[in-house]
Design an enzyme around this catalytic site. Structure first.
Site, PDB file in Angstrom:
ATOM      1  N   ASN A  52       0.806  -1.220   0.023  1.00 36.53           N
ATOM      2  CA  ASN A  52      -0.064   0.185  -0.233  1.00 36.53           C
ATOM      3  C   ASN A  52       0.983   1.335  -0.150  1.00 36.53           C
ATOM      4  O   ASN A  52       0.702   2.286   0.849  1.00 36.53           O
ATOM      5  CB  ASN A  52      -0.803   0.083   1.244  1.00 36.53           C
ATOM      6  N   ASP A  54      -1.851  -9.980  -4.239  1.00 27.64           N
ATOM      7  CA  ASP A  54      -3.163  -9.714  -3.842  1.00 27.64           C
ATOM      8  C   ASP A  54      -4.220  -9.942  -4.860  1.00 27.64           C
ATOM      9  O   ASP A  54      -4.448  -9.208  -5.844  1.00 27.64           O
ATOM     10  CB  ASP A  54      -3.192  -7.983  -3.409  1.00 27.64           C
ATOM     11  N   ASN A 112      -7.600  -9.878  -4.188  1.00 23.46           N
ATOM     12  CA  ASN A 112      -8.682  -9.155  -4.072  1.00 23.46           C
ATOM     13  C   ASN A 112      -9.866 -10.009  -4.320  1.00 23.46           C
ATOM     14  O   ASN A 112     -11.151  -9.527  -4.344  1.00 23.46           O
ATOM     15  CB  ASN A 112      -8.954  -7.885  -5.068  1.00 23.46           C
ATOM     16  N   HIS A 138      -2.527  -4.367   4.410  1.00 28.31           N
ATOM     17  CA  HIS A 138      -2.348  -5.944   4.192  1.00 28.31           C
ATOM     18  C   HIS A 138      -1.142  -6.440   5.068  1.00 28.31           C
ATOM     19  O   HIS A 138      -0.481  -5.699   5.586  1.00 28.31           O
ATOM     20  CB  HIS A 138      -2.026  -6.246   2.805  1.00 28.31           C
TER      21      HIS A 138
END
Length: 254
Positions: A9, A148, A150, A245
């Protein structure tokens, strides 16, 4: 080989939170990053080289401060593949692959479906990337796709499956896709070793979600079927707190 995957991030923000010290303590052979939110020329690469990762590769989105993936390695890969060659996804910098001997490692950042336009983009990406994997495994059968995704696959992978059943990340079509990915020849390495609930990799910054462990398991190390007997362990490193995360780790015998 010890491989870590981490949606940071924002790599510049993570660096300010002690990312390098953490990286050296975990000491993976390879680390795959997602959502780096930076261009290579915005980073001081010497900090990664000083930590032992002299081979680092960055694949940024065209839009600055958005998306992007990276792979940092202690040893030089035999080959690096930037993107997939699929124009509809590559402009967002979501796929980067490094080959080490007979092992091919991809850092992948699958889109989120935050609104209808992005959900349509995500569903198209899911269809295209699955076809891409099917073709790639003919050439690279020992494929590891970390990142990731998602998507939460099963109810065990999300803290509140009932209230989130109509939320992107846990939609039936998304769950079916990840199930079909596994049926096509991928192993969810974490669930290969661990069938317990309450294991998550992402928590909202709202409502003290992380301290209350109200999370989602969005990050996976998917390992192609030929590597099944080489799987040694796969764990979630929930103590790392440089992002919303946390990282995951998979270990594969050489």
């Amino acid at each position: 080989m010890k491989i870590v995957s981490y949606n940071v991030n924002g790599i510049r923000a993570a660096l300010k939170k002690g990312f390098i010290d953490w990286l050296q303590s975990v000491n993976p052979d390879v680390i795959c990053l997602q959502e780096i939110k930076a261009q290579e020329d915005q980073l001081d690469l010497s900090v990664f080289e000083a930590a032992g990762y002299s081979h680092n590769y960055w694949y940024s989105a065209q839009k600055k401060g958005y998306s992007g993936v990276a792979i940092l390695s202690k040893t030089e890969p035999d080959h690096i593949e930037f993107g997939t060659g699929i124009e509809t996804m590559d402009f967002e910098g979501r796929n980067l692959r490094a080959d080490f001997g007979d092992l091919s490692i991809m850092s992948m950042y699958l889109p989120s479906g935050t609104n209808m336009a992005r959900l349509d983009f995500k569903l198209n990406y899911m269809a295209e990337i699955h076809n891409y994997f099917n073709d790639l495994r003919k050439e690279k059968p020992n494929l590891v796709v970390l990142g990731d995704y998602n998507i939460c696959h099963e109810a065990i992978d999300i803290h509140d499956p009932v209230r989130n059943k109509n939320v992107s990340g846990f939609l039936p079509v998304e769950r079916e896709w990840i199930g079909n990915l596994m049926k096509s020849g991928f192993i969810d390495s974490f669930r290969h070793f661990n069938k317990e609930p309450d294991n998550y990799t992402w928590w909202s910054y709202r409502a003290n979600a992380r301290n209350n462990n109200k999370g989602w398991r969005l990050d996976y190390a998917m390992v192609s079927e030929p590597l099944r007997d080489r799987l040694k362990r796969s764990v979630i490193l929930s103590e790392a707190k440089h992002s919303d995360h946390c990282p995951i780790l998979v270990e594969i015998a050489s």
